[in-house]
Write a protein that holds these residues in place. Structure first.
Motif, short mmCIF file in Angstrom:
data_model
loop_
_atom_site.label_atom_id
_atom_site.label_comp_id
_atom_site.label_asym_id
_atom_site.label_seq_id
_atom_site.Cartn_x
_atom_site.Cartn_y
_atom_site.Cartn_z
N ILE A 1 -45.13 -75.55 58.74
CA ILE A 1 -45.25 -75.06 60.11
C ILE A 1 -46.19 -76.00 60.86
CG2 ILE A 1 -46.01 -73.16 61.58
CD1 ILE A 1 -45.47 -71.29 59.21
N GLU A 2 -45.74 -76.52 62.01
CA GLU A 2 -46.58 -77.40 62.82
C GLU A 2 -47.30 -76.65 63.93
OE1 GLU A 2 -44.01 -80.52 64.22
OE2 GLU A 2 -44.47 -81.75 62.47
N PHE A 18 -50.93 -75.17 63.77
CA PHE A 18 -51.08 -74.31 62.60
C PHE A 18 -52.48 -74.44 62.01
CE2 PHE A 18 -50.44 -73.07 58.14
CZ PHE A 18 -49.90 -71.81 58.33
N ASP A 19 -53.11 -75.61 62.19
CA ASP A 19 -54.47 -75.84 61.69
C ASP A 19 -55.50 -74.95 62.38
OD1 ASP A 19 -53.44 -77.80 60.03
OD2 ASP A 19 -53.90 -79.43 61.41
N ASP A 20 -55.16 -74.37 63.53
CA ASP A 20 -56.07 -73.49 64.25
C ASP A 20 -56.11 -72.08 63.66
OD1 ASP A 20 -56.77 -75.49 66.02
OD2 ASP A 20 -55.20 -74.97 67.45
N ILE A 21 -55.28 -71.84 62.65
CA ILE A 21 -55.24 -70.52 62.01
C ILE A 21 -56.16 -70.53 60.80
CG2 ILE A 21 -53.79 -68.85 60.79
CD1 ILE A 21 -51.46 -69.78 62.55
N GLU A 22 -57.10 -69.58 60.78
CA GLU A 22 -58.05 -69.45 59.68
C GLU A 22 -57.47 -68.63 58.54
OE1 GLU A 22 -61.50 -70.13 57.65
OE2 GLU A 22 -61.13 -70.88 59.67
N THR A 23 -56.89 -67.46 58.88
CA THR A 23 -56.40 -66.52 57.87
C THR A 23 -55.14 -65.84 58.37
OG1 THR A 23 -58.70 -66.04 57.28
CG2 THR A 23 -57.05 -64.53 56.47
N ILE A 24 -54.22 -65.59 57.45
CA ILE A 24 -53.02 -64.80 57.75
C ILE A 24 -53.00 -63.63 56.78
CG2 ILE A 24 -50.50 -64.77 57.83
CD1 ILE A 24 -50.61 -67.79 58.38
N GLY A 25 -52.96 -62.44 57.32
CA GLY A 25 -52.94 -61.22 56.52
C GLY A 25 -52.46 -60.09 57.39
N ALA A 26 -53.21 -59.00 57.42
CA ALA A 26 -52.87 -57.89 58.31
C ALA A 26 -52.90 -58.37 59.76
CB ALA A 26 -53.83 -56.74 58.11
N TYR A 27 -53.79 -59.32 60.06
CA TYR A 27 -53.88 -59.98 61.36
C TYR A 27 -53.84 -61.48 61.13
CZ TYR A 27 -55.66 -55.49 63.02
OH TYR A 27 -55.81 -54.17 63.33
N VAL A 28 -53.46 -62.21 62.18
CA VAL A 28 -53.59 -63.66 62.16
C VAL A 28 -54.91 -63.95 62.86
CG1 VAL A 28 -52.63 -65.84 62.97
CG2 VAL A 28 -51.10 -64.01 62.20
N ILE A 29 -55.84 -64.58 62.14
CA ILE A 29 -57.17 -64.85 62.69
C ILE A 29 -57.31 -66.35 62.92
CG2 ILE A 29 -59.65 -64.65 62.32
CD1 ILE A 29 -59.02 -62.21 60.53
N LEU A 30 -57.68 -66.70 64.14
CA LEU A 30 -57.85 -68.11 64.51
C LEU A 30 -59.25 -68.58 64.19
CD1 LEU A 30 -56.13 -68.04 68.02
CD2 LEU A 30 -55.09 -68.53 65.80
N ASN A 31 -59.41 -69.88 64.04
CA ASN A 31 -60.73 -70.45 63.80
C ASN A 31 -61.34 -70.99 65.09
OD1 ASN A 31 -59.34 -72.83 64.21
ND2 ASN A 31 -59.39 -73.48 62.09
N LYS A 32 -60.80 -70.55 66.23
CA LYS A 32 -61.35 -70.95 67.52
C LYS A 32 -61.29 -69.80 68.49
CE LYS A 32 -57.32 -72.98 69.72
NZ LYS A 32 -56.82 -74.22 70.29
N GLU A 33 -62.04 -69.94 69.56
CA GLU A 33 -62.08 -68.92 70.61
C GLU A 33 -61.04 -69.24 71.66
OE1 GLU A 33 -65.25 -67.27 73.92
OE2 GLU A 33 -65.97 -68.40 72.21
N ILE A 34 -60.33 -68.22 72.11
CA ILE A 34 -59.37 -68.38 73.20
C ILE A 34 -60.00 -67.75 74.43
CG2 ILE A 34 -57.06 -67.84 74.04
CD1 ILE A 34 -57.03 -69.62 71.56
N PRO A 35 -60.38 -68.58 75.41
CA PRO A 35 -61.03 -68.02 76.61
C PRO A 35 -60.05 -67.18 77.41
CG PRO A 35 -60.65 -70.38 76.87
CD PRO A 35 -60.24 -70.01 75.48
N LYS A 36 -60.54 -66.06 77.93
CA LYS A 36 -59.71 -65.20 78.76
C LYS A 36 -59.77 -65.70 80.19
CE LYS A 36 -60.24 -61.18 75.95
NZ LYS A 36 -59.20 -60.25 75.74
#
Length: 92
Positions: free
Chosen positions: A34-35, A55-73
């Motif tokens: 996955i790119e 795909f490198d911005d994803i820290e963990t995939i499980g019950a939730y997909v957790i990113l390793n960065k902040e997404i500003p609102k």
């Protein structure tokens, strides 16, 4: 995890704020990896934007997909905070 389980998963940024949901992904045909992953961002009830992440911005995939960065609102603009009037015809 199967692809159908990944699609529609809730995505959290590194601060555990809900960002949106996984809506699509792109694969490298040669390697099968996955790119990029496309997220549907839920800004409000009437608007949805998309964000493509690596795909490198994803820290963990499980019950939730957790990113390793902040997404500003996005800051609410006057347009997005206006009241939307919907007219409903009541036919008896």
């Amino acid at each position: 995890m199967q692809i159908k389980e990944f699609l529609g998963s809730v995505v959290l940024d590194k601060n555990a704020y809900e960002v949106g949901k996984v809506s699509n992904m792109d694969f490298d045909v040669a390697s099968g990896k996955i790119e990029t992953v496309t997220l549907t961002l839920q800004n409000n009830i009437f608007s949805k934007d998309e964000l493509e992440i690596n795909f490198d911005d994803i820290e963990t995939i499980g019950a939730y997909v957790i990113l390793n960065k902040e997404i500003p609102k996005e800051e609410e603009t006057e347009e997005s905070s206006e009241t939307v009037e919907i007219e409903i015809d009541d036919e008896d």
